[in-house]
Design a protein around this motif. Structure first.
Motif, PDB file in Angstrom:
ATOM      1  N   ALA A 114       0.817  -1.212   0.000  1.00 28.08           N
ATOM      2  CA  ALA A 114       0.000   0.000   0.000  1.00 28.08           C
ATOM      3  C   ALA A 114       0.853   1.265   0.000  1.00 28.08           C
ATOM      4  O   ALA A 114       0.423   2.317  -0.501  1.00 28.08           O
ATOM      5  N   HIS A 115       2.054   1.175   0.557  1.00 23.79           N
ATOM      6  CA  HIS A 115       2.936   2.337   0.609  1.00 23.79           C
ATOM      7  C   HIS A 115       3.938   2.373  -0.548  1.00 23.79           C
ATOM      8  O   HIS A 115       4.816   3.235  -0.572  1.00 23.79           O
ATOM      9  N   GLY A 116       3.830   1.422  -1.487  1.00 25.00           N
ATOM     10  CA  GLY A 116       4.705   1.425  -2.654  1.00 25.00           C
ATOM     11  C   GLY A 116       6.128   0.998  -2.378  1.00 25.00           C
ATOM     12  O   GLY A 116       7.032   1.254  -3.176  1.00 25.00           O
ATOM     13  N   ALA A 117       6.346   0.350  -1.225  1.00 25.27           N
ATOM     14  CA  ALA A 117       7.689  -0.148  -0.906  1.00 25.27           C
ATOM     15  C   ALA A 117       7.969  -1.429  -1.695  1.00 25.27           C
ATOM     16  O   ALA A 117       7.059  -2.028  -2.278  1.00 25.27           O
ATOM     17  N   THR A 118       9.225  -1.860  -1.697  1.00 26.47           N
ATOM     18  CA  THR A 118       9.633  -3.036  -2.475  1.00 26.47           C
ATOM     19  C   THR A 118      10.236  -4.091  -1.552  1.00 26.47           C
ATOM     20  O   THR A 118      10.504  -3.832  -0.383  1.00 26.47           O
ATOM     21  N   ALA A 119      10.453  -5.287  -2.099  1.00 30.06           N
ATOM     22  CA  ALA A 119      10.951  -6.407  -1.300  1.00 30.06           C
ATOM     23  C   ALA A 119      12.044  -7.151  -2.048  1.00 30.06           C
ATOM     24  O   ALA A 119      12.090  -7.155  -3.279  1.00 30.06           O
ATOM     25  N   SER A 120      12.922  -7.785  -1.280  1.00 34.13           N
ATOM     26  CA  SER A 120      13.998  -8.610  -1.834  1.00 34.13           C
ATOM     27  C   SER A 120      13.918 -10.000  -1.219  1.00 34.13           C
ATOM     28  O   SER A 120      14.061 -10.155  -0.007  1.00 34.13           O
ATOM     29  N   VAL A 121      13.693 -11.011  -2.059  1.00 37.54           N
ATOM     30  CA  VAL A 121      13.634 -12.407  -1.621  1.00 37.54           C
ATOM     31  C   VAL A 121      14.988 -13.056  -1.888  1.00 37.54           C
ATOM     32  O   VAL A 121      15.445 -13.091  -3.036  1.00 37.54           O
ATOM     33  N   ALA A 122      15.641 -13.541  -0.836  1.00 31.37           N
ATOM     34  CA  ALA A 122      16.913 -14.266  -0.984  1.00 31.37           C
ATOM     35  C   ALA A 122      16.595 -15.759  -0.997  1.00 31.37           C
ATOM     36  O   ALA A 122      16.887 -16.484  -0.042  1.00 31.37           O
ATOM     37  N   GLY A 123      15.966 -16.214  -2.090  1.00 25.81           N
ATOM     38  CA  GLY A 123      15.366 -17.544  -2.132  1.00 25.81           C
ATOM     39  C   GLY A 123      16.297 -18.686  -1.781  1.00 25.81           C
ATOM     40  O   GLY A 123      15.925 -19.586  -1.029  1.00 25.81           O
ATOM     41  N   ALA A 124      17.520 -18.648  -2.303  1.00 23.13           N
ATOM     42  CA  ALA A 124      18.441 -19.762  -2.039  1.00 23.13           C
ATOM     43  C   ALA A 124      18.869 -19.767  -0.572  1.00 23.13           C
ATOM     44  O   ALA A 124      18.834 -20.796   0.102  1.00 23.13           O
ATOM     45  N   LEU A 125      19.250 -18.608  -0.068  1.00 24.08           N
ATOM     46  CA  LEU A 125      19.708 -18.500   1.316  1.00 24.08           C
ATOM     47  C   LEU A 125      18.602 -18.919   2.285  1.00 24.08           C
ATOM     48  O   LEU A 125      18.834 -19.657   3.244  1.00 24.08           O
ATOM     49  N   GLU A 126      17.380 -18.469   2.018  1.00 23.90           N
ATOM     50  CA  GLU A 126      16.266 -18.749   2.922  1.00 23.90           C
ATOM     51  C   GLU A 126      15.903 -20.235   2.919  1.00 23.90           C
ATOM     52  O   GLU A 126      15.444 -20.764   3.934  1.00 23.90           O
ATOM     53  N   VAL A 127      16.124 -20.895   1.798  1.00 28.08           N
ATOM     54  CA  VAL A 127      15.886 -22.342   1.731  1.00 28.08           C
ATOM     55  C   VAL A 127      17.007 -23.107   2.427  1.00 28.08           C
ATOM     56  O   VAL A 127      16.781 -24.103   3.111  1.00 28.08           O
ATOM     57  N   PHE A 128      18.250 -22.616   2.278  1.00 23.97           N
ATOM     58  CA  PHE A 128      19.412 -23.336   2.811  1.00 23.97           C
ATOM     59  C   PHE A 128      19.612 -23.147   4.303  1.00 23.97           C
ATOM     60  O   PHE A 128      20.166 -24.024   4.969  1.00 23.97           O
ATOM     61  N   MET A 129      19.221 -21.969   4.830  1.00 22.21           N
ATOM     62  CA  MET A 129      19.634 -21.596   6.182  1.00 22.21           C
ATOM     63  C   MET A 129      18.480 -21.654   7.185  1.00 22.21           C
ATOM     64  O   MET A 129      17.616 -20.789   7.178  1.00 22.21           O
ATOM     65  N   PRO A 130      18.462 -22.669   8.063  1.00 23.14           N
ATOM     66  CA  PRO A 130      17.422 -22.715   9.086  1.00 23.14           C
ATOM     67  C   PRO A 130      17.541 -21.535  10.046  1.00 23.14           C
ATOM     68  O   PRO A 130      18.651 -21.099  10.362  1.00 23.14           O
ATOM     69  N   GLY A 131      16.398 -21.018  10.474  1.00 25.01           N
ATOM     70  CA  GLY A 131      16.403 -19.942  11.455  1.00 25.01           C
ATOM     71  C   GLY A 131      15.855 -18.629  10.952  1.00 25.01           C
ATOM     72  O   GLY A 131      15.486 -17.764  11.747  1.00 25.01           O
ATOM     73  N   LEU A 132      15.819 -18.450   9.623  1.00 27.50           N
ATOM     74  CA  LEU A 132      15.283 -17.205   9.065  1.00 27.50           C
ATOM     75  C   LEU A 132      13.794 -17.289   8.809  1.00 27.50           C
ATOM     76  O   LEU A 132      13.080 -16.304   8.940  1.00 27.50           O
ATOM     77  N   GLY A 133      13.339 -18.471   8.396  1.00 22.75           N
ATOM     78  CA  GLY A 133      11.995 -18.610   7.859  1.00 22.75           C
ATOM     79  C   GLY A 133      12.088 -18.909   6.377  1.00 22.75           C
ATOM     80  O   GLY A 133      13.182 -19.002   5.816  1.00 22.75           O
ATOM     81  N   GLN A 134      10.930 -19.058   5.727  1.00 16.48           N
ATOM     82  CA  GLN A 134      10.900 -19.480   4.330  1.00 16.48           C
ATOM     83  C   GLN A 134      10.695 -18.293   3.387  1.00 16.48           C
ATOM     84  O   GLN A 134      10.200 -17.244   3.795  1.00 16.48           O
ATOM     85  N   PRO A 135      11.066 -18.459   2.096  1.00 24.51           N
ATOM     86  CA  PRO A 135      10.870 -17.375   1.121  1.00 24.51           C
ATOM     87  C   PRO A 135       9.410 -16.925   1.096  1.00 24.51           C
ATOM     88  O   PRO A 135       8.491 -17.741   1.080  1.00 24.51           O
ATOM     89  N   ALA A 136       9.222 -15.600   1.066  1.00 25.15           N
ATOM     90  CA  ALA A 136       7.863 -15.028   1.124  1.00 25.15           C
ATOM     91  C   ALA A 136       7.312 -14.720  -0.264  1.00 25.15           C
ATOM     92  O   ALA A 136       6.323 -13.992  -0.384  1.00 25.15           O
ATOM     93  N   THR A 137       7.898 -15.295  -1.310  1.00 25.07           N
ATOM     94  CA  THR A 137       7.564 -14.905  -2.686  1.00 25.07           C
ATOM     95  C   THR A 137       6.066 -14.954  -2.969  1.00 25.07           C
ATOM     96  O   THR A 137       5.474 -13.979  -3.439  1.00 25.07           O
ATOM     97  N   ASN A 138       5.442 -16.101  -2.702  1.00 25.15           N
ATOM     98  CA  ASN A 138       4.018 -16.248  -3.023  1.00 25.15           C
ATOM     99  C   ASN A 138       3.149 -15.349  -2.155  1.00 25.15           C
ATOM    100  O   ASN A 138       2.153 -14.785  -2.622  1.00 25.15           O
ATOM    101  N   ARG A 139       3.532 -15.180  -0.902  1.00 25.40           N
ATOM    102  CA  ARG A 139       2.779 -14.287  -0.017  1.00 25.40           C
ATOM    103  C   ARG A 139       2.923 -12.827  -0.451  1.00 25.40           C
ATOM    104  O   ARG A 139       1.980 -12.044  -0.354  1.00 25.40           O
TER     105      ARG A 139
END
Length: 456
Positions: free
Chosen positions: A272-297
């Motif tokens: 709603a505020h026109g901000a942007t996002a960066s998905v680090a898909g490989a890192l988020e899949v490889f590294m436990p503790g961050l959570g999962q990629p939010a791409t679809n959400r």
């Protein structure tokens, strides 16, 4: 090449390539691209130019260079140390364990190593999230490496990795004031190949008061802002995006990195505020503790994200691996094996063509440079790559986008151009021969100083 040397910007005419322009008006076509004076002059069919170097694009895809919107470049000479590390292991081993021992020369070689692997694999722009601001000399060394490598870089000035524990997760320290010097004296020009942004800690890593002060400083200096949010359970509790929305600080000049445990409502606020996002898909899949990629959400919230590598200590420094891992996680969502944040019904999906858009034009938008790069639009700077479709791993290229995403690797990248300058030609990267020895020496020095044994 340093920034005070003249650049050799040739006139180049690429003929007969499969053009994936990422420009809504131009679309995808078989045709030609004319480059002159560092810019894309024409895109079309049957172009000719008597003065241009003609490149045969038959059997190749030409697309804008990939844009990595979040990489900690300073760790380039520490690559591939811990592919099975958790987030806590990475923090203790790299940021806390080694970061305090970095000298400016280590930052320089780390950044150069990261830039070279980027360029070799078709990444023409990197947003360098530099939390190694241990001294002004460290920041200057990082910036100098970007000028030297020829890459387009957005230098995101961050905090130090000395006393790393005092700078994150509830820190009461304000952003280092050296960002003013860099803005005034080092990177004042927002149209240059290397530009300045502010990597802020936000409410999640500092306090609401510090966060507001830092944001006001960045805006006073006219800088775009990046911020890590939604980091594991801590991010879920802090809800940084909501805090920023409620205090009136959330705006379109912000890129939010990860968002793994940011709520769906927060992602809608982001949109709603026109901000942007960066998905680090490989890192988020490889590294436990961050959570999962939010791409679809993110897509469900109305945000088309950009993509990023994050740290090469864990994952490969190319965009092909990021695209594949991001797609792999979506397929887990579809298979019902999703993480706790992905339980909503009917999440929108993405495909290979979407991933190429995330990796190019959406990256340019997130970095605030879509006026000059991210698509093969006439008038934009000539940041482009040419990918071989006749290699054993890419032929017969039935669906070109799917071929690049599912099968592509750095070895298929035949030509890389940044601002009209050819940095990789006929599959060979220019320069960088001495970097291997320097990177190894830097690594050895860091491990020795930290009193750590070198891995076998």
């Amino acid at each position: 090449m340093s920034h005070n040397q003249p650049h050799n910007k040739e006139r180049v005419l690429i003929k007969g390539a499969y053009l994936m322009t990422q420009d809504d008006k131009l679309g995808t076509l078989v045709g030609d691209v004319l480059v002159a004076d560092g810019r894309i002059v024409q895109v079309g069919s049957d172009l000719s130019d008597d003065r241009a170097l003609v490149v045969d694009g038959t059997g190749h895809a030409v697309l804008p260079g990939f844009i990595d919107t979040h990489r900690h470049n300073w760790q380039g000479a520490l690559r591939n140390l811990g592919p099975a590390w958790t987030y806590q292991e990475y923090r203790s081993q790299v940021q806390i364990g080694l970061g305090q021992y970095f000298e400016p020369r280590d930052v320089h070689i780390g950044n150069l190593a990261a830039d070279l692997v980027s360029l070799d694999s078709g990444v023409t722009t990197v947003r360098d999230e530099s939390h190694i601001s241990n001294s002004p000399g460290h920041s200057d060394a990082a910036i100098a490496a970007h000028w030297e490598s020829g890459i387009r870089a957005v230098f995101d000035h961050g905090w130090p990795s000395t006393e790393a524990e005092q700078w994150q997760f509830g820190s009461g320290r304000s952003h280092p004031d050296d960002i003013r010097r860099i803005r005034d004296e080092v990177l004042p020009d927002d149209s240059a190949r290397v530009t300045l942004n502010a990597m802020l800690r936000g409410p999640e890593l500092s306090t609401p008061e510090v966060s507001e002060r830092d944001i006001r400083l960045a805006r006073e200096l006219g800088l775009r802002i990046s911020m890590h949010v939604g980091l594991g359970e801590w991010g879920a509790r802090q809800q940084a995006i909501r805090q920023l929305a409620e205090t009136g600080l959330l705006a379109s000049d912000m890129t939010f990195v990860h968002c793994c445990t940011s709520t769906d409502e927060e992602l809608r606020m982001l949109a709603a505020h026109g901000a942007t996002a960066s998905v680090a898909g490989a890192l988020e899949v490889f590294m436990p503790g961050l959570g999962q990629p939010a791409t679809n959400r993110l897509l469900a919230a109305g945000v088309r994200p950009s993509l990023s590598v994050d740290t090469e200590t864990i994952v490969s420094g190319d965009m092909f691996g990021v695209m594949r891992a991001t797609l792999a996680y979506q397929q887990l969502v579809l298979a019902g094996a999703a993480g706790p944040m992905d339980r909503g019904p009917g999440l929108p999906t993405f495909d290979a063509a979407d991933l190429l858009s995330f990796a190019t034009i959406e990256g340019a938008r997130a970095a605030g440079i879509d006026d000059r790069t991210g698509s093969l639009t006439p008038g934009k700077e000539a940041d482009l790559i040419m990918i071989r479709l006749d290699h054993p791993n890419t032929l017969p290229a039935t669906d070109v986008a799917a071929t690049i995403v599912a099968g592509g690797h750095a070895g298929n990248v035949d030509l890389v151009m940044v601002a009209g300058e050819i940095l990789k030609e006929n599959g060979v990267l220019k320069g960088g021969d001495a970097v291997f020895e320097e990177a190894a020496a830097s690594r050895d020095r860091l491990f020795h100083t930290a009193g750590l044994p070198l891995p076998a």
